[in-house]
Scaffold this motif. Structure first.
Motif, PDB file in Angstrom:
ATOM      1  N   LYS A 297       0.828  -1.209   0.000  1.00 11.72           N
ATOM      2  CA  LYS A 297       0.000   0.000   0.000  1.00 11.72           C
ATOM      3  C   LYS A 297       0.867   1.264   0.000  1.00 11.72           C
ATOM      4  CE  LYS A 297      -4.078  -2.064   1.936  1.00 11.72           C
ATOM      5  NZ  LYS A 297      -5.077  -2.130   2.979  1.00 11.72           N
TER       6      LYS A 297
ATOM      7  N   GLN B 200       2.019   1.735  -3.447  1.00 15.02           N
ATOM      8  CA  GLN B 200       0.940   2.270  -4.282  1.00 15.02           C
ATOM      9  C   GLN B 200       0.861   3.793  -4.149  1.00 15.02           C
ATOM     10  OE1 GLN B 200      -1.840  -1.212  -2.888  1.00 15.02           O
ATOM     11  NE2 GLN B 200      -2.993   0.068  -4.303  1.00 15.02           N
TER      12      GLN B 200
ATOM     13  N   GLY C  85       1.846   6.238  -7.171  1.00 15.95           N
ATOM     14  CA  GLY C  85       0.724   7.057  -7.627  1.00 15.95           C
ATOM     15  C   GLY C  85       1.003   8.542  -7.512  1.00 15.95           C
TER      16      GLY C  85
ATOM     17  N   LEU D 298      -4.372   3.357  -9.125  1.00 19.29           N
ATOM     18  CA  LEU D 298      -3.451   2.671  -8.215  1.00 19.29           C
ATOM     19  C   LEU D 298      -3.680   3.134  -6.776  1.00 19.29           C
ATOM     20  CD1 LEU D 298      -1.130   0.611  -8.176  1.00 19.29           C
ATOM     21  CD2 LEU D 298       0.442   2.540  -8.371  1.00 19.29           C
TER      22      LEU D 298
ATOM     23  N   LYS E 261      -5.979  -2.541  -8.229  1.00 17.69           N
ATOM     24  CA  LYS E 261      -4.524  -2.546  -8.039  1.00 17.69           C
ATOM     25  C   LYS E 261      -3.773  -3.248  -9.167  1.00 17.69           C
ATOM     26  CE  LYS E 261      -3.529  -4.780  -4.441  1.00 17.69           C
ATOM     27  NZ  LYS E 261      -3.271  -5.269  -3.087  1.00 17.69           N
TER      28      LYS E 261
ATOM     29  N   ALA F 220      -1.331  -1.199 -11.726  1.00 18.09           N
ATOM     30  CA  ALA F 220       0.113  -1.450 -11.628  1.00 18.09           C
ATOM     31  C   ALA F 220       0.643  -2.069 -12.916  1.00 18.09           C
ATOM     32  CB  ALA F 220       0.420  -2.344 -10.428  1.00 18.09           C
TER      33      ALA F 220
ATOM     34  N   CYS G  20       6.175  -1.178  -9.188  1.00 19.51           N
ATOM     35  CA  CYS G  20       4.960  -1.724  -9.791  1.00 19.51           C
ATOM     36  C   CYS G  20       5.015  -3.260  -9.846  1.00 19.51           C
ATOM     37  CB  CYS G  20       4.744  -1.163 -11.200  1.00 19.51           C
ATOM     38  SG  CYS G  20       4.104   0.528 -11.205  1.00 19.51           S
TER      39      CYS G  20
ATOM     40  N   ILE H 126       4.208  -4.558  -6.495  1.00 19.28           N
ATOM     41  CA  ILE H 126       2.762  -4.449  -6.286  1.00 19.28           C
ATOM     42  C   ILE H 126       2.030  -5.574  -7.009  1.00 19.28           C
ATOM     43  CG2 ILE H 126       0.717  -3.042  -6.769  1.00 19.28           C
ATOM     44  CD1 ILE H 126       2.642  -0.555  -6.418  1.00 19.28           C
TER      45      ILE H 126
ATOM     46  N   GLY I  53       1.120  -7.970  -4.184  1.00 17.08           N
ATOM     47  CA  GLY I  53      -0.084  -7.278  -3.735  1.00 17.08           C
ATOM     48  C   GLY I  53      -1.275  -8.160  -3.784  1.00 17.08           C
TER      49      GLY I  53
END
Length: 121
Positions: A6, A9, A13, A66, A76, A80, A114, A117, A121
């Protein structure tokens, strides 16, 4: 790991939004060739101006998704993944014009984030 993802992200972002909405007309050491703005950078890469607007719109949209992915996890992965693809394109453009490796550092760093993620993620 969930909190780490997170945080990534938010970092990716906000950084993308900063580049495309605030820093777009400012010279940075990361711009391709000797470009001072994003539009000049796209010209240095041999790309048309309209393509800059397409890429910018996509990056801003995906950066927002994102960040929203923190509350809506289904966003997400596509956000990503799309950013990873665009960042890989940025890196390839630096290589295409024989930029020093350091100029592709931010794009490489955000691509790595990314990928983390995407896979964790």
């Amino acid at each position: 790991m969930e909190i780490f993802v997170k945080v990534l992200q938010v970092i990716v972002g906000i950084s993308i939004l900063n580049v495309w909405l605030i820093q777009y007309n400012k010279a940075t050491r990361w711009r391709g060739g000797d470009a001072k703005t994003i539009l000049e950078e796209f010209r240095v890469y041999g790309l048309p101006s309209w393509f800059c607007y397409v890429v910018g719109t996509l990056k801003v949209f995906l950066a927002i998704l994102l960040i929203l992915g923190i509350w809506y996890p289904q966003l997400k992965l596509p956000a990503a993944s799309g950013l990873a693809l665009l960042l890989a394109g940025s890196i390839s453009m630096h290589f295409r014009i024989n930029d020093p490796l350091i100029k592709s550092f931010p794009a490489s760093l955000f691509l790595a984030m990314c990928l983390i993620i995407i896979f964790y993620g």
